[in-house]
Design an enzyme around this catalytic site. Structure first.
Site, short mmCIF file in Angstrom:
data_model
loop_
_atom_site.label_atom_id
_atom_site.label_comp_id
_atom_site.label_asym_id
_atom_site.label_seq_id
_atom_site.Cartn_x
_atom_site.Cartn_y
_atom_site.Cartn_z
N HIS A 87 19.46 58.13 -2.13
CA HIS A 87 19.71 57.16 -3.19
C HIS A 87 19.63 57.80 -4.57
CE1 HIS A 87 20.32 53.29 -1.39
NE2 HIS A 87 19.22 53.36 -0.66
N CYS A 140 24.37 58.08 -5.90
CA CYS A 140 24.96 57.31 -6.98
C CYS A 140 24.48 57.80 -8.34
CB CYS A 140 24.61 55.84 -6.81
SG CYS A 140 25.39 55.11 -5.35
#
Length: 402
Positions: A87, A140
């Site tokens: 993440h 991301c």
């Protein structure tokens, strides 16, 4: 001939709200690629994976330790490589000063002990001349992970014909941002939406999850990790410092030092006027009280208060010897996919492997060529995310890894 050394990190966050599926597979494939294609010795590749008990857990402290060892032992001629699948998070500012982006771009270790963009920038500054550090971040918001490095391929890069045939990325990004904001607002009041859903434009027959962790989800994970129920947007950094202490990242510790020194104020909600010394509970008696608790922060060198603010870096030259290949731009998300047959992977990681597989072993692919071809492949498959390349002009046309 120099040595070839690597650190590979894959985090699936099993059993959490942020669970992913493809990160460990990304790391396993990259490890095979390093050995089979690039001639790495398996003993010189350090792997940290959260679902593999044979490897060290990918905590914030462990990841930073391995990276410091990687860079600390570097010599001219060495090739250093870091791959991260997991993440990414944009952490909003908590100080009373505005900056260019208002966010710190971070990666999210398994224990929630964030590693920030400035931490990577400072790491790359330690790489000696004649040695190159290549970083692939399949996460991301990864376009800004090495601050101040020159953009070779990014938001300003002209789209290919394949990319021009799909909806403009700016509109897609705005839509994604609005959806993310709505999701975050609903989750904040207790309405939780499923995160695993088919994304528009992703390959048919795949289940796609974003590798962007909503701030509200991260806060809940941080509460679970620390046992504190009063964590809010305005106290994330102080919570990280209080819980992890000396294992918190340097930028967290610098932030605490700057605010304790009266140079900044927290600006969210009821915490707006509170200083760090009020937010950090007193340490146990054997810890030396509040002064002892603040020790790891007060030992940090803060060249200017601006460098502690979100999105800001110290006014020093950009790092010379680093290459960042990002899964997407700073304002975009990267995809984590599971096919109908149950195979999971990150979109960028899979694209890199596909590009390399098209070339005979031994043929070099430049960093620029790799990213351009990965962009074209992802656009052809219908993805919105646009991988980026950040490095000097010289290293843009250097061979990928070595």
């Amino acid at each position: 001939m120099g040595r070839k050394r690597a650190v590979l990190v894959g985090i699936n966050y099993p059993g959490t709200e942020g669970e992913l599926k493809g990160c460990l597979n990304d790391v396993a494939r990259m490890r095979r690629c390093l050995v089979d294609r690039f001639g790495f010795d398996g003993a010189d590749i350090r792997v940290l994976a959260d679902a593999d008990p044979a490897t060290p857990p990918p905590t914030g402290a462990n990841i930073r330790l391995e990276l410091e060892r990687l860079v600390g032992g570097a010599r001219p001629g060495d090739s250093l490589f870091f791959h991260y699948s997991g993440h990414g998070l944009q952490l909003p500012a908590e100080t009373g000063e505005d900056d260019d982006t208002g966010y710190d771009e971070c990666i999210v270790p398994c224990d929630t002990n964030l590693i920030k963009d400035q931490d990577f920038t400072e790491l790359v500054r330690k790489v000696p001349d004649g040695c190159l550090f290549t970083m692939v971040s399949d996460s991301c918001h990864s376009g800004g992970l090495i601050d101040k490095t020159k953009e070779q391929i990014g938001n300003s890069t002209k789209q290919s014909k394949a990319q021009q045939q799909r909806p403009p990325s700016a509109g897609a990004n705005l839509c994604a941002s609005l959806l993310g904001a709505v999701r975050g607002a609903l989750e904040y009041v207790g309405i939780r939406l499923g995160r695993r859903a088919k994304q528009a434009g992703s390959p048919a027959g795949t289940a796609t999850t974003s590798r962007s962790l909503p701030l509200s989800t991260y806060i809940r994970m941080l509460k679970e990790q620390t046992g504190k129920d009063d964590v809010g947007v305005g106290s994330i950094r102080t919570t990280l410092f209080h819980h992890f202490g000396d294992d918190a990242t340097p930028k967290i510790k610098k932030f605490v030092k700057a605010v304790v020194g009266g140079n900044g104020k927290l600006r969210h909600g009821a915490d707006q006027a509170a200083t760090v010394t009020e937010l950090i509970p007193k340490a146990k008696p054997e810890g030396g009280g509040q002064a002892g608790a603040l020790g790891p922060a007060m030992e940090q060198e803060v060249r200017s208060v601006e460098e502690v603010y979100a999105g800001a870096t110290a006014k020093v030259p950009p790092p010379r010897n680093g290459v960042l290949i990002s899964g997407c731009q700073t304002d975009e998300s990267s995809a984590d996919l599971t096919t109908a047959s149950g195979v999971s992977y990150g979109a960028l990681s899979n694209a890199i492997q596909a590009v390399l597989a098209e070339e005979k072993r031994g043929k070099k692919v430049t960093n620029r060529e790799l990213v351009q071809r990965a962009r074209g492949l992802l656009a052809k498959q219908g993805y919105v995310q646009q991988p980026g390349l950040y490095c000097s002009d010289e290293h843009a046309d250097a061979a990928f890894i070595c």
